[in-house]
Motif scaffolding. Structure first.
Motif, PDB file in Angstrom:
ATOM      1  N   LEU A 262       0.831  -1.203   0.000  1.00 48.71           N
ATOM      2  CA  LEU A 262       0.000   0.000   0.000  1.00 48.71           C
ATOM      3  C   LEU A 262       0.864   1.251   0.000  1.00 48.71           C
ATOM      4  O   LEU A 262       0.579   2.216  -0.718  1.00 48.71           O
ATOM      5  N   THR A 263       1.933   1.241   0.773  1.00 51.65           N
ATOM      6  CA  THR A 263       2.832   2.392   0.823  1.00 51.65           C
ATOM      7  C   THR A 263       3.475   2.648  -0.541  1.00 51.65           C
ATOM      8  O   THR A 263       3.624   3.809  -0.952  1.00 51.65           O
ATOM      9  N   ARG A 264       3.814   1.583  -1.255  1.00 50.98           N
ATOM     10  CA  ARG A 264       4.405   1.755  -2.589  1.00 50.98           C
ATOM     11  C   ARG A 264       3.372   2.192  -3.617  1.00 50.98           C
ATOM     12  O   ARG A 264       3.683   2.925  -4.554  1.00 50.98           O
ATOM     13  N   LEU A 265       2.139   1.737  -3.459  1.00 47.50           N
ATOM     14  CA  LEU A 265       1.102   2.054  -4.444  1.00 47.50           C
ATOM     15  C   LEU A 265       0.594   3.487  -4.313  1.00 47.50           C
ATOM     16  O   LEU A 265       0.253   4.132  -5.314  1.00 47.50           O
ATOM     17  N   LYS A 266       0.539   4.008  -3.099  1.00 41.74           N
ATOM     18  CA  LYS A 266      -0.062   5.322  -2.845  1.00 41.74           C
ATOM     19  C   LYS A 266       0.535   6.434  -3.711  1.00 41.74           C
ATOM     20  O   LYS A 266      -0.212   7.236  -4.281  1.00 41.74           O
TER      21      LYS A 266
END
Length: 322
Positions: A262-266
């Protein structure tokens, strides 16, 4: 939180200009303004906005309210009184409040972007400069033209109806919003930042039951959104191909990303490139039913209510002036 101009408030005289108020008459332009939208950086432009709107040849009435509920009531009363146009001056929250009175009605709807995000205004190509936006509304009204734009009608289990025009968040972002709204401390943006950290710590894929044009789907997801426009949260392009005038909703979910994923996708949300991730699914539909336990949906940045919600795209529900 949306804050309207209260009757008898201590808002500086710069904001309330009596010369622009209309007598009680029909065929007036009703204006709902939020002086604190965009952290107040546009409040000095309001007199000029009112003057530009008056160029359409109709009296201009600045609505007064001391809460979001009162603002919606004032908008509905203005429409009932014969307003020829209802104009929201502020961000997406102000637009959302005014939309409750304008959607599905013959009244023209204008948006003067003065918030921090202005996602709906950007989606329908409203000029970013408030004075230019007001001049465009006046010109459209004087010429008798409008652009038909879709809106989304949301219905909860009690039958309560709410309109929205941008994006419904029903996953991680909705959980962050809901937590931030319940936190008494800290104030300002830091409260949202802390809510993100706290929700990341308890992140898990949740079970969603979706019906997309009547076809049931069960998915485990951490990001879920349904929208009429491309972005939310001030430019996060969660639904990059959404068209607010195509008669369809865009639906997205992302499954089992985990905290690192999620942190990479945001960051990719800013450019809309997240939709190429194989864990992300995007579909289009006219009607969507969305169910999940423990989720409160947020639309146009405002609290819509707990899931389940039934969402229907209503083509041409907004008579946009621009």
């Amino acid at each position: 939180m949306w804050i309207a101009i209260p009757a008898g408030s201590s808002i500086p005289p710069l904001i309330v200009v009596p010369v622009f108020f209309a007598a009680v008459t029909s065929h007036f332009i009703a204006v709902l303004a939020n002086p604190r939208a965009g952290r107040g950086r546009h409040r000095g432009l309001l007199p000029g906005v009112l003057q530009s709107l008056g160029a359409a040849g109709h009296p201009v009435r600045l609505l007064a309210a001391d809460s979001g509920t009162a603002a919606e009531r004032a908008c509905r009363q203005a429409v009932a009184d014969g307003a020829v146009a209802l104009v929201a001056v502020g961000g997406d929250g102000t637009v959302h409040r005014a939309l409750q009175a304008a959607a599905g009605q013959p009244v023209g709807f204008g948006v003067v972007p003065a918030g921090t995000g202005n996602d709906f205004a950007g989606a329908v190509d409203v000029p970013g400069n408030p004075l230019d936006a007001a001049a465009g509304i006046a010109a459209a009204l004087a010429a008798g033209r409008d652009q038909r734009v879709d809106a989304v009608l949301a219905v909860d289990v009690t039958g309560r109806e709410r309109w929205f025009c941008a994006v419904l968040a029903a996953g991680f972002d909705a959980l962050v919003n809901d937590r931030a709204n319940r936190m008494p401390w800290p104030r300002g943006p830091r409260r949202y930042d802390l809510a993100i950290v706290l929700e990341l710590a308890r992140l898990r894929a949740r079970a969603y039951r979706l019906e997309i044009d009547g076809v049931p789907r069960s998915v485990a997801a951490e990001i879920v959104a349904v929208g009429n426009a491309a972005s939310y949260g001030g430019g996060m392009r969660i639904l990059p191909d959404a068209d607010p005038a195509d008669g369809l909703l865009d639906v997205i979910w992302a499954s089992r990303l985990g905290r690192a994923g999620l942190t990479r996708l945001k960051p990719r949300l800013r450019h809309g490139t997240h939709v190429t991730d194989p864990r992300v699914t995007v579909l289009r539909a006219r009607q969507v039913r969305i169910r999940a336990d423990g989720i409160v949906g947020y639309a146009d940045g405002e609290r819509l209510g707990p899931l389940p919600l039934d969402l229907t795209c209503v083509p041409g529900a907004i008579r946009l002036l621009r």
